[in-house]
Design a protein around this motif. Structure first.
Motif, PDB file in Angstrom:
ATOM      1  N   GLU A 177      43.092  29.761  22.940  1.00 32.57           N
ATOM      2  CA  GLU A 177      42.433  28.687  22.407  1.00 32.57           C
ATOM      3  C   GLU A 177      41.891  28.530  20.983  1.00 32.57           C
ATOM      4  O   GLU A 177      40.850  27.577  20.490  1.00 32.57           O
ATOM      5  CB  GLU A 177      40.714  29.469  23.090  1.00 32.57           C
ATOM      6  CG  GLU A 177      40.746  29.312  24.367  1.00 32.57           C
ATOM      7  CD  GLU A 177      40.302  27.578  24.880  1.00 32.57           C
ATOM      8  OE1 GLU A 177      40.488  27.137  24.734  1.00 32.57           O
ATOM      9  OE2 GLU A 177      41.725  27.559  25.911  1.00 32.57           O
ATOM     10  N   SER A 178      42.269  28.913  20.150  1.00 32.97           N
ATOM     11  CA  SER A 178      42.386  29.511  18.627  1.00 32.97           C
ATOM     12  C   SER A 178      43.321  28.463  18.055  1.00 32.97           C
ATOM     13  O   SER A 178      43.462  28.174  16.797  1.00 32.97           O
ATOM     14  CB  SER A 178      42.528  30.881  17.619  1.00 32.97           C
ATOM     15  OG  SER A 178      43.948  31.333  17.967  1.00 32.97           O
ATOM     16  N   ALA A 179      43.884  26.894  18.785  1.00 30.35           N
ATOM     17  CA  ALA A 179      45.233  27.059  18.679  1.00 30.35           C
ATOM     18  C   ALA A 179      44.429  25.201  17.455  1.00 30.35           C
ATOM     19  O   ALA A 179      43.190  25.048  18.196  1.00 30.35           O
ATOM     20  CB  ALA A 179      46.321  26.130  19.531  1.00 30.35           C
ATOM     21  N   VAL A 180      45.058  25.010  16.968  1.00 27.23           N
ATOM     22  CA  VAL A 180      44.989  24.042  15.436  1.00 27.23           C
ATOM     23  C   VAL A 180      46.363  23.232  14.980  1.00 27.23           C
ATOM     24  O   VAL A 180      47.136  23.662  15.467  1.00 27.23           O
ATOM     25  CB  VAL A 180      44.564  24.791  14.353  1.00 27.23           C
ATOM     26  CG1 VAL A 180      42.735  25.287  14.156  1.00 27.23           C
ATOM     27  CG2 VAL A 180      45.369  25.677  13.344  1.00 27.23           C
ATOM     28  N   SER A 181      45.089  21.904  14.781  1.00 23.67           N
ATOM     29  CA  SER A 181      46.538  20.774  14.240  1.00 23.67           C
ATOM     30  C   SER A 181      46.807  21.053  13.335  1.00 23.67           C
ATOM     31  O   SER A 181      46.812  22.226  12.132  1.00 23.67           O
ATOM     32  CB  SER A 181      45.587  20.217  14.260  1.00 23.67           C
ATOM     33  OG  SER A 181      46.638  18.641  13.579  1.00 23.67           O
ATOM     34  N   GLY A 182      48.478  21.342  12.892  1.00 19.89           N
ATOM     35  CA  GLY A 182      49.138  21.793  12.147  1.00 19.89           C
ATOM     36  C   GLY A 182      49.552  20.686  11.100  1.00 19.89           C
ATOM     37  O   GLY A 182      49.190  21.898   9.441  1.00 19.89           O
ATOM     38  N   ASP A 183      48.163  19.708  10.888  1.00 22.25           N
ATOM     39  CA  ASP A 183      48.015  19.509   9.652  1.00 22.25           C
ATOM     40  C   ASP A 183      46.764  18.999   9.226  1.00 22.25           C
ATOM     41  O   ASP A 183      46.565  18.544   8.341  1.00 22.25           O
ATOM     42  CB  ASP A 183      48.646  18.111   9.461  1.00 22.25           C
ATOM     43  CG  ASP A 183      48.365  17.400  10.757  1.00 22.25           C
ATOM     44  OD1 ASP A 183      47.468  17.463  11.692  1.00 22.25           O
ATOM     45  OD2 ASP A 183      48.137  15.215  10.604  1.00 22.25           O
ATOM     46  N   ARG A 184      45.717  19.994   9.838  1.00 20.46           N
ATOM     47  CA  ARG A 184      44.444  20.111   9.722  1.00 20.46           C
ATOM     48  C   ARG A 184      43.634  19.750   8.208  1.00 20.46           C
ATOM     49  O   ARG A 184      43.257  19.723   7.896  1.00 20.46           O
ATOM     50  CB  ARG A 184      44.000  21.267  10.959  1.00 20.46           C
ATOM     51  CG  ARG A 184      42.037  21.240  10.810  1.00 20.46           C
ATOM     52  CD  ARG A 184      41.467  22.294  12.510  1.00 20.46           C
ATOM     53  NE  ARG A 184      41.836  23.323  10.400  1.00 20.46           N
ATOM     54  CZ  ARG A 184      41.296  24.286  11.401  1.00 20.46           C
ATOM     55  NH1 ARG A 184      40.352  24.777  12.266  1.00 20.46           N
ATOM     56  NH2 ARG A 184      41.739  25.397  11.019  1.00 20.46           N
ATOM     57  N   GLU A 185      44.477  20.811   7.027  1.00 18.39           N
ATOM     58  CA  GLU A 185      44.271  21.379   6.258  1.00 18.39           C
ATOM     59  C   GLU A 185      44.625  20.778   5.826  1.00 18.39           C
ATOM     60  O   GLU A 185      44.426  20.645   4.202  1.00 18.39           O
ATOM     61  CB  GLU A 185      44.014  23.412   6.312  1.00 18.39           C
ATOM     62  CG  GLU A 185      43.133  23.775   7.117  1.00 18.39           C
ATOM     63  CD  GLU A 185      43.597  25.446   6.772  1.00 18.39           C
ATOM     64  OE1 GLU A 185      43.802  25.827   5.065  1.00 18.39           O
ATOM     65  OE2 GLU A 185      42.950  25.863   7.815  1.00 18.39           O
ATOM     66  N   SER A 186      45.416  19.750   5.307  1.00 16.20           N
ATOM     67  CA  SER A 186      45.685  18.739   4.662  1.00 16.20           C
ATOM     68  C   SER A 186      45.157  18.039   4.065  1.00 16.20           C
ATOM     69  O   SER A 186      43.996  17.061   4.001  1.00 16.20           O
ATOM     70  CB  SER A 186      47.258  17.937   4.682  1.00 16.20           C
ATOM     71  OG  SER A 186      47.850  18.266   5.393  1.00 16.20           O
ATOM     72  N   LEU A 187      44.674  18.079   2.472  1.00 13.70           N
ATOM     73  CA  LEU A 187      43.953  17.787   1.674  1.00 13.70           C
ATOM     74  C   LEU A 187      44.592  15.653   1.362  1.00 13.70           C
ATOM     75  O   LEU A 187      44.768  15.757   0.292  1.00 13.70           O
ATOM     76  CB  LEU A 187      43.403  17.785   0.876  1.00 13.70           C
ATOM     77  CG  LEU A 187      43.137  19.495   0.544  1.00 13.70           C
ATOM     78  CD1 LEU A 187      42.531  20.141   0.025  1.00 13.70           C
ATOM     79  CD2 LEU A 187      41.855  19.023   1.849  1.00 13.70           C
ATOM     80  N   VAL A 188      43.924  15.256   2.207  1.00 18.71           N
ATOM     81  CA  VAL A 188      45.166  13.875   1.632  1.00 18.71           C
ATOM     82  C   VAL A 188      43.461  12.550   2.065  1.00 18.71           C
ATOM     83  O   VAL A 188      43.404  12.740   3.722  1.00 18.71           O
ATOM     84  CB  VAL A 188      46.363  13.417   3.710  1.00 18.71           C
ATOM     85  CG1 VAL A 188      46.958  12.062   2.370  1.00 18.71           C
ATOM     86  CG2 VAL A 188      47.692  14.721   2.891  1.00 18.71           C
ATOM     87  N   PRO A 189      43.924  12.215   1.351  1.00 16.98           N
ATOM     88  CA  PRO A 189      42.172  11.093   1.110  1.00 16.98           C
ATOM     89  C   PRO A 189      42.778  10.154   2.337  1.00 16.98           C
ATOM     90  O   PRO A 189      43.783   9.494   2.245  1.00 16.98           O
ATOM     91  CB  PRO A 189      42.573  11.122  -0.523  1.00 16.98           C
ATOM     92  CG  PRO A 189      42.771  11.256  -1.424  1.00 16.98           C
ATOM     93  CD  PRO A 189      43.665  12.173  -0.285  1.00 16.98           C
ATOM     94  N   GLN A 190      41.977   9.900   2.764  1.00 17.59           N
ATOM     95  CA  GLN A 190      42.035   8.776   3.657  1.00 17.59           C
ATOM     96  C   GLN A 190      42.087   7.044   3.292  1.00 17.59           C
ATOM     97  O   GLN A 190      41.948   6.475   1.882  1.00 17.59           O
ATOM     98  CB  GLN A 190      40.513   8.253   4.849  1.00 17.59           C
ATOM     99  CG  GLN A 190      40.525   9.755   5.824  1.00 17.59           C
ATOM    100  CD  GLN A 190      41.991   9.526   6.833  1.00 17.59           C
ATOM    101  OE1 GLN A 190      41.928   8.546   7.230  1.00 17.59           O
ATOM    102  NE2 GLN A 190      42.083  10.750   6.534  1.00 17.59           N
ATOM    103  N   HIS A 191      41.628   6.344   4.304  1.00 18.38           N
ATOM    104  CA  HIS A 191      42.375   4.558   3.314  1.00 18.38           C
ATOM    105  C   HIS A 191      40.529   4.388   2.971  1.00 18.38           C
ATOM    106  O   HIS A 191      39.147   4.927   3.348  1.00 18.38           O
ATOM    107  CB  HIS A 191      42.885   3.783   4.481  1.00 18.38           C
ATOM    108  CG  HIS A 191      42.523   2.404   3.577  1.00 18.38           C
ATOM    109  ND1 HIS A 191      42.202   1.594   3.918  1.00 18.38           N
ATOM    110  CD2 HIS A 191      43.777   1.701   4.224  1.00 18.38           C
ATOM    111  CE1 HIS A 191      42.330   0.218   3.369  1.00 18.38           C
ATOM    112  NE2 HIS A 191      43.272   0.409   3.323  1.00 18.38           N
TER     113      HIS A 191
END
Length: 532
Positions: free
Chosen positions: A257-271
């Motif tokens: 239940e604690s699973a998270v996306s592997g790239d959740r904390e990547s600090l990449v600005p959006q478009h």
């Protein structure tokens, strides 16, 4: 442990007799021999393909042999314990559908166990979920989506699309993809032509481990507690399924239940969406200036020019602007359609107020001028409200109603206060202008302060704060510094504050788009690519 190793006696030492050598089989020899017999899923698939050249009967076991019944629809089913992340499905989808080089309708990513099970991870393959209540279809202003009544497949109608990309913002799973080459959005349609002929979709057919198949599922919308929609069990680490009710089923392996996306904390600005940055900042500034002009002719003309500069910029965001006249098709469900209507009703007022002082006298001139003046605030507020709802309706945390309303209405109020100061200079007007500008910045500063606690659990607001303090730090500093300079210059000459305040609000709107946490299906551990 392999059975061959279990049967091994103690490893003998090598011995040699005079005139002859005895070869002794060591543990390493056994392991090497065993590896020669192992086959990867790809190799087993290749052997099977060689033995059975006609695989049509095999592929038909991966799709239903009959159409969905009443209350049913087609859906993807993904067996997590079979998915290896080989991306054969991605390649097949790209090849069969003739996608552009940077276009992908199916993606693979990773989810990890999170704090409770830090060593756990799983590869994920994902495409369109053909939701029971599609956000893309509800948000489209021109009816370029349809949900097939028989199969439940959500199809994008390319010839109807105007390329506004609002469906990308409305989809919490980042499914629709913008095609720069064509100026439209496109997405997975479950290879509906192949299904109609009893053939498996490209991704299903290409998967060497049979991790993807098509199944029939119920498409009813159950009601949960407090009247909220109850979504079927979905995928931990993915966006909230109650938003659109996705139909994809992930089976075959229990997920923490604690699973998270592997790239959740990547600090990449959006478009950045620069046409929208200009449109929102300039139209709101024009409404504010017009409301505060108090009949000041120069301010009224300037407000008209700024407002229509914003309206012109909005057209640049459309891949096919000549088709935008069909916006009325989405009035029932799309806030973008309602925004177009609201600004279309407001648009005649600024040029009318700017032109009336220079027109000769004619009957009812004073009445028309009075009606136009009194219409500025109510129609302007309605138009800005529709803009707020466009972004609030995307369910992105950083764009929730209180924060977005503070930004959009605060922008109009700041320019309204500045116009009032220019038209009626006084210490009180200066104080009001200062209070409004600083008051608008307070919610932004409260979000930024969240990045100070490095040990806090991740939230979308903390992600936004870290983006603004990190990759977007220069933009954030410029936004606040220029706003403070504009306040200082208002004490000398409020006209000098106008261009600086405009630049500050443009930078604020850039941060609004680039620092938002955009929900999507799990990606890889590396930096995520900003969406169009």
């Amino acid at each position: 442990m392999p059975a061959t190793l279990q049967r091994l006696p103690a490893i003998p030492t090598a011995t040699k007799s005079a005139g002859a050598s005895a070869e002794v089989r060591t543990l390493i020899d056994v392991l090497i021999a065993e590896q020669k017999q192992l086959q990867t899923p790809i190799a087993r698939y290749s052997d099977y393909h060689d033995r059975e050249p006609d695989l049509a009967p095999h592929y038909r076991t991966l799709i239903p042999l009959s159409k969905p019944g009443d209350g049913e629809q087609y859906a993807f089913e993904v067996s997590l314990d079979r998915c290896t992340g080989c991306k054969a499905c991605v390649s097949a989808c790209h090849s069969l559908n003739g996608l552009d080089d940077e276009e992908a309708w199916r993606d693979t990513g990773v989810i990890r166990g999170g704090r409770d099970t830090p060593g756990w991870q799983q590869t994920i393959t994902t495409a369109c979920h053909h939701c029971a209540d599609p956000g893309c279809m509800n948000g489209c202003p021109v009816g370029a989506y349809e949900k097939d009544a028989d199969t439940g497949i959500v199809r994008h109608l390319d010839d109807q699309c105007i390329g506004c990309s609002y469906c990308i913002l409305k989809c919490p799973f980042d499914v629709p993809k913008y095609s720069k080459k064509r100026g439209i959005v496109r997405k997975c349609d479950m290879c509906h032509q192949r299904l109609a002929e009893g053939e498996a979709p490209a991704c299903v057919q290409a998967c060497p481990t049979e991790a993807i198949r098509i199944v029939k599922v119920a498409r009813s919308m159950e009601q949960g507690a407090e009247g909220k929609r109850k979504a079927p069990s979905f995928l931990p680490g993915a966006p909230d399924p109650s938003i659109t009710l996705p139909t994809t089923r992930y089976v075959g392996r229990d997920i923490p239940e604690s699973a998270v996306s592997g790239d959740r904390e990547s600090l990449v600005p959006q478009h950045a969406h620069w046409p929208l940055v200009l449109m929102l900042a300039l139209t709101q500034a024009g409404v504010g200036l017009l409301a505060g002009a108090q009949g000041h002719e120069v301010l009224t003309i300037l407000a008209t020019l700024i407002f229509f500069a914003g309206m012109g910029a909005s057209v640049l965001h459309l891949g096919h602007p000549l088709k935008a006249w069909r916006f009325f098709l989405g009035l029932r469900t799309s806030w973008l359609s309602r925004e177009i209507l609201a600004f279309s009703l407001f648009a005649p007022i600024p040029p009318l107020l700017a032109a009336l002082p220079y027109l000769p006298e004619f009957p009812f001139k004073a009445l028309i001028a009075s009606a136009a003046s009194y219409s500025v605030i109510p129609l302007g507020l309605i138009a800005i409200f529709t803009s707020v709802m466009i972004y609030h309706d995307t369910h992105r945390t950083s764009w929730r109603f209180p924060l977005t309303a503070a930004r959009f209405f605060g922008n109009a109020a700041s320019f309204g206060a500045l116009a009032f100061l220019i038209a009626r200079p006084s210490p009180l007007a200066t104080l009001i202008f200062t209070a409004v500008v600083i008051g608008k910045m307070i919610p932004e500063l409260r979000i930024i302060r969240l990045s100070d606690d490095r040990n806090a659990d991740w939230t979308p607001d903390i992600h936004t704060a870290r983006l603004q303090r990190g990759p977007l730090g220069t933009v954030m500093d410029g936004r606040f510094q220029i706003a403070l300079i504009a306040i200082a210059l208002s004490l000398v000459n409020p006209w000098l504050s106008l261009p600086l305040l405009l630049v500050s609000e443009l930078l604020e709107r850039q941060l609004f788009f680039q620092s938002v946490y955009a929900p999507k299906m799990p990606g890889n551990f590396g930096p995520a690519r900003a969406a169009h």
